[in-house]
Motif scaffolding. Structure first.
Motif, PDB file in Angstrom:
ATOM      1  N   MET A   1       0.843  -1.200   0.000  1.00 62.37           N
ATOM      2  CA  MET A   1       0.000   0.000   0.000  1.00 62.37           C
ATOM      3  C   MET A   1       0.878   1.251   0.000  1.00 62.37           C
ATOM      4  N   ASP A   2       0.478   2.291  -0.788  1.00 60.75           N
ATOM      5  CA  ASP A   2       1.270   3.520  -0.801  1.00 60.75           C
ATOM      6  C   ASP A   2       1.108   4.260   0.521  1.00 60.75           C
ATOM      7  N   THR A   3       2.208   4.886   0.961  1.00 58.23           N
ATOM      8  CA  THR A   3       2.109   5.746   2.155  1.00 58.23           C
ATOM      9  C   THR A   3       1.751   7.149   1.653  1.00 58.23           C
ATOM     10  N   PRO A   4       0.762   7.765   2.275  1.00 57.97           N
ATOM     11  CA  PRO A   4       0.388   9.090   1.786  1.00 57.97           C
ATOM     12  C   PRO A   4       1.517  10.114   1.958  1.00 57.97           C
ATOM     13  N   THR A   5       1.610  11.036   1.018  1.00 58.54           N
ATOM     14  CA  THR A   5       2.560  12.146   1.119  1.00 58.54           C
ATOM     15  C   THR A   5       2.116  13.036   2.274  1.00 58.54           C
ATOM     16  N   GLU A   6       3.069  13.582   2.986  1.00 55.32           N
ATOM     17  CA  GLU A   6       2.704  14.532   4.046  1.00 55.32           C
ATOM     18  C   GLU A   6       2.226  15.847   3.419  1.00 55.32           C
ATOM     19  N   VAL A   7       1.268  16.504   4.019  1.00 51.46           N
ATOM     20  CA  VAL A   7       0.885  17.822   3.511  1.00 51.46           C
ATOM     21  C   VAL A   7       1.995  18.802   3.893  1.00 51.46           C
ATOM     22  N   SER A   8       2.067  19.912   3.170  1.00 53.63           N
ATOM     23  CA  SER A   8       3.127  20.884   3.450  1.00 53.63           C
ATOM     24  C   SER A   8       2.737  21.755   4.637  1.00 53.63           C
ATOM     25  N   VAL A   9       3.732  22.242   5.324  1.00 50.67           N
ATOM     26  CA  VAL A   9       3.456  23.235   6.372  1.00 50.67           C
ATOM     27  C   VAL A   9       4.079  24.551   5.916  1.00 50.67           C
ATOM     28  N   PRO A  10       3.519  25.666   6.345  1.00 49.48           N
ATOM     29  CA  PRO A  10       4.095  26.945   5.922  1.00 49.48           C
ATOM     30  C   PRO A  10       5.522  27.076   6.440  1.00 49.48           C
ATOM     31  N   THR A  11       6.413  27.627   5.642  1.00 41.49           N
ATOM     32  CA  THR A  11       7.762  27.932   6.119  1.00 41.49           C
ATOM     33  C   THR A  11       7.817  29.444   6.348  1.00 41.49           C
ATOM     34  N   ALA A  12       8.962  29.906   6.837  1.00 43.29           N
ATOM     35  CA  ALA A  12       9.054  31.321   7.225  1.00 43.29           C
ATOM     36  C   ALA A  12       8.702  32.250   6.068  1.00 43.29           C
ATOM     37  N   ASP A  13       9.030  31.828   4.836  1.00 45.18           N
ATOM     38  CA  ASP A  13       8.774  32.739   3.719  1.00 45.18           C
ATOM     39  C   ASP A  13       7.434  32.445   3.020  1.00 45.18           C
ATOM     40  N   THR A  14       6.605  31.548   3.592  1.00 47.33           N
ATOM     41  CA  THR A  14       5.302  31.279   2.972  1.00 47.33           C
ATOM     42  C   THR A  14       4.363  32.446   3.265  1.00 47.33           C
ATOM     43  N   PRO A  15       3.714  32.978   2.228  1.00 49.78           N
ATOM     44  CA  PRO A  15       2.753  34.053   2.484  1.00 49.78           C
ATOM     45  C   PRO A  15       1.604  33.512   3.330  1.00 49.78           C
ATOM     46  N   ASP A  16       1.080  34.303   4.221  1.00 49.97           N
ATOM     47  CA  ASP A  16      -0.005  33.833   5.083  1.00 49.97           C
ATOM     48  C   ASP A  16      -1.351  34.224   4.477  1.00 49.97           C
ATOM     49  N   LEU A  17      -2.025  33.234   3.903  1.00 50.19           N
ATOM     50  CA  LEU A  17      -3.299  33.521   3.226  1.00 50.19           C
ATOM     51  C   LEU A  17      -4.397  33.917   4.210  1.00 50.19           C
ATOM     52  N   THR A  18      -4.163  33.659   5.493  1.00 48.40           N
ATOM     53  CA  THR A  18      -5.194  34.024   6.475  1.00 48.40           C
ATOM     54  C   THR A  18      -5.012  35.461   6.978  1.00 48.40           C
ATOM     55  N   ASP A  19      -3.923  36.090   6.566  1.00 50.82           N
ATOM     56  CA  ASP A  19      -3.661  37.455   7.029  1.00 50.82           C
ATOM     57  C   ASP A  19      -4.314  38.461   6.070  1.00 50.82           C
ATOM     58  N   PRO A  20      -5.239  39.296   6.579  1.00 51.10           N
ATOM     59  CA  PRO A  20      -5.909  40.254   5.684  1.00 51.10           C
ATOM     60  C   PRO A  20      -4.923  41.125   4.909  1.00 51.10           C
ATOM     61  N   ARG A  21      -3.730  41.338   5.497  1.00 46.29           N
ATOM     62  CA  ARG A  21      -2.761  42.192   4.787  1.00 46.29           C
ATOM     63  C   ARG A  21      -2.294  41.548   3.481  1.00 46.29           C
ATOM     64  N   PHE A  22      -2.321  40.195   3.438  1.00 50.16           N
ATOM     65  CA  PHE A  22      -1.925  39.524   2.195  1.00 50.16           C
ATOM     66  C   PHE A  22      -2.826  39.972   1.045  1.00 50.16           C
ATOM     67  N   TRP A  23      -4.132  40.142   1.346  1.00 49.03           N
ATOM     68  CA  TRP A  23      -5.108  40.460   0.297  1.00 49.03           C
ATOM     69  C   TRP A  23      -5.078  41.927  -0.116  1.00 49.03           C
ATOM     70  N   GLN A  24      -4.225  42.685   0.596  1.00 45.94           N
ATOM     71  CA  GLN A  24      -4.054  44.084   0.194  1.00 45.94           C
ATOM     72  C   GLN A  24      -2.806  44.274  -0.649  1.00 45.94           C
ATOM     73  N   LEU A  25      -2.020  43.201  -0.806  1.00 47.60           N
ATOM     74  CA  LEU A  25      -0.796  43.321  -1.607  1.00 47.60           C
ATOM     75  C   LEU A  25      -1.166  43.564  -3.069  1.00 47.60           C
ATOM     76  N   PRO A  26      -0.281  44.202  -3.832  1.00 48.60           N
ATOM     77  CA  PRO A  26      -0.553  44.361  -5.266  1.00 48.60           C
ATOM     78  C   PRO A  26      -0.693  42.998  -5.956  1.00 48.60           C
ATOM     79  N   ALA A  27      -1.482  42.955  -7.020  1.00 55.50           N
ATOM     80  CA  ALA A  27      -1.771  41.684  -7.706  1.00 55.50           C
ATOM     81  C   ALA A  27      -0.510  40.885  -8.053  1.00 55.50           C
TER      82      ALA A  27
END
Ligand code: HEM
Length: 419
Positions: A1-27
């Motif tokens: 049986m295949d072992t599932p791949t681990e999901v990724s965790v945010p690293t220090a340079d990952t943008p935080d999609l839950t931070d409202p400031r992310f959605w104010q960044l330029p496109a």
């Protein structure tokens, strides 16, 4: 049986999609962040996975399609927006189809689909043309400055009201309510505003539903040639919409059909303005290229940023051995990111009205919730741009659109224009 791949965790340079400031960044900064997320081997989980307060961000085309087309695993209940509607709101105002799963979803969708058959939409086409022409008449007459309020929002709103048979008189009040209600979805707000706005919004919603339910009762007695009559009259299976379901459906149509189309039209005009070579190409053969242009506007602008699903049973994304999503976890389907997936769209940042094929997910990734109004939205956009560019070929946006930062929709508050 295949072992599932681990999901990724945010690293220090990952943008935080839950931070409202992310959605104010330029496109471009947001686009670069999503491009980085697409390169990860597995979706990133934002939030605290141990407590389940967070979500997997699905950012690739294939993943969004899989989640959309596997409804037994990726459920729409209890809600697809964040925050989800409170239980008492759902009890009071009725459940919105978009937040339901089978069998209730299929049942409701069968009834309301009556309004969107090719035969009925064929009849609506004439209304769409007439309303577009009247709006361009008003532009010539009143010389407005803002494209959103006077044209882009008006068209889908007038079309839905005409389809539903809503009389002229309450239309203005209803349009104000729509604006107020949906402006707050997906936006972080101070608590004081959060409490104040829903209070007003809900009173408004109650009034609107009251108006529609009243028309429903009237049409049940004396059916007319409109959508409300079709929805409140029993069909062969004996099912029809109750007054509350009718109100909930009308609210959904307004939020789903007005905001999205208005934003698509505004982004569309701006895209044609900042890409003069595409505009010239379109005007050289309006009949031949308008359909492709409208589709590319929806891909490029992607009016709805994301909807959510809840995982019903443990699931390995992409097949055995894929990242394991656990029962009860949430996933967010990032349509805009899927529409920039470089494995599907060559040169995804380019606005190319001749792009073929163009399998964009602007109307959803397929499956049972695929946008009910996709055909109508195309009709509206082609009718308006045809009318505008035939009669006022110099129409262009002026300056940058005023955007409302939001993690839910790609909303334009206003856009100056000239013609
Ligand atoms: C450019 C315009 C539009 C865009 C980008 C858009 C986008 C979407 C998206 C992404 C979904 C979710 C699909 C899914 O979960 O798989 C959706 C659902 C829906 N849309 Fe649209 N939409 C547009 C116009 C309209 C119009 C004009 C109407 C109706 C008048 C409409 C009615 C609906 C309804 C009722 C649903 C829920 C369907 C269900 O849950 O079964 N939309 N739309």
């Amino acid at each position: 049986m295949d072992t599932p791949t681990e999901v990724s965790v945010p690293t220090a340079d990952t943008p935080d999609l839950t931070d409202p400031r992310f959605w104010q960044l330029p496109a471009p900064a947001r686009a670069a962040a999503f491009a980085e997320l697409r390169r990860r081997p597995a979706p990133v989980y934002f939030g605290d996975r141990a407590t389940g307060r967070g979500f997997h961000a699905l950012v690739r085309h294939a993943d969004v399609v899989e989640a959309s087309r596997t409804p037994a695993v990726f459920r729409s209940g209890p809600g697809v927006t964040t925050p989800e509607p409170a239980r008492w709101v759902r009890l009071l105002f009725g459940d919105s189809m978009v937040n339901l799963d089978d069998p209730r979803h299929a049942q409701l969708r069968r009834i309301v689909s009556r309004a969107f058959t090719p035969r009925l939409l064929g009849r609506v086409e004439e209304d769409v043309r007439r309303i577009s022409a009247a709006l361009v008449d008003a532009v010539e007459r009143d010389r407005p400055e803002d494209f959103v309020g006077t044209v882009a929002a008006q068209l889908p709103f007038q079309v839905i009201c005409t389809m539903m048979g809503i009389p002229e008189q309450p239309r203005r009040a209803i349009l104000d309510l729509v604006d107020r209600n949906s402006e707050n979805v997906g936006v972080a707000r101070p608590l004081r505003r959060r409490l104040r706005v829903p209070g007003r919004g809900l009173a408004a919603l109650a009034r609107m539903q009251g108006i529609v339910a009243g028309i429903g009762r009237e049409r049940r007695r004396r059916p007319a040639e409109d959508l409300i009559s079709a929805l409140v009259t029993a069909d062969v299976e004996g099912r029809r919409l109750t007054g509350r379901e009718l109100g909930a459906f009308f609210s959904l149509l307004l939020v789903a059909g007005v905001e999205t189309t208005r934003n698509a039209l505004a982004h569309g005009l701006h895209l044609l303005t900042v890409h003069p070579e595409q505009r010239a190409l379109l005007l050289a053969d309006l009949d031949g290229r308008l359909d492709g242009a409208v589709d590319e506007m929806v891909r490029h602008a992607t009016p709805i940023v994301q909807f959510r699903r809840t995982v019903a049973v443990d699931h390995e994304l992409g097949g055995p051995g894929g990242p394991l999503l656990r029962a009860g976890e949430k996933v967010a389907l990032y349509y805009g990111s899927a529409n920039r997936d470089e494995t599907v769209f060559p040169d995804p940042e380019a606005f190319d009205i001749t792009r073929t094929p163009n399998p964009h997910l602007g109307y959803g990734g397929g499956g049972p919730h695929y946008c009910l109004g996709a055909h109508l939205a195309r009709q509206e956009m082609t009718a308006l741009f045809r009318e505008l560019f035939t009669r006022l070929p110099e129409t262009r946006s002026v300056g940058e659109p005023v955007l409302v930062p939001s993690s839910f929709d790609h909303r334009v508050r206003s856009l100056r224009f000239t013609f």
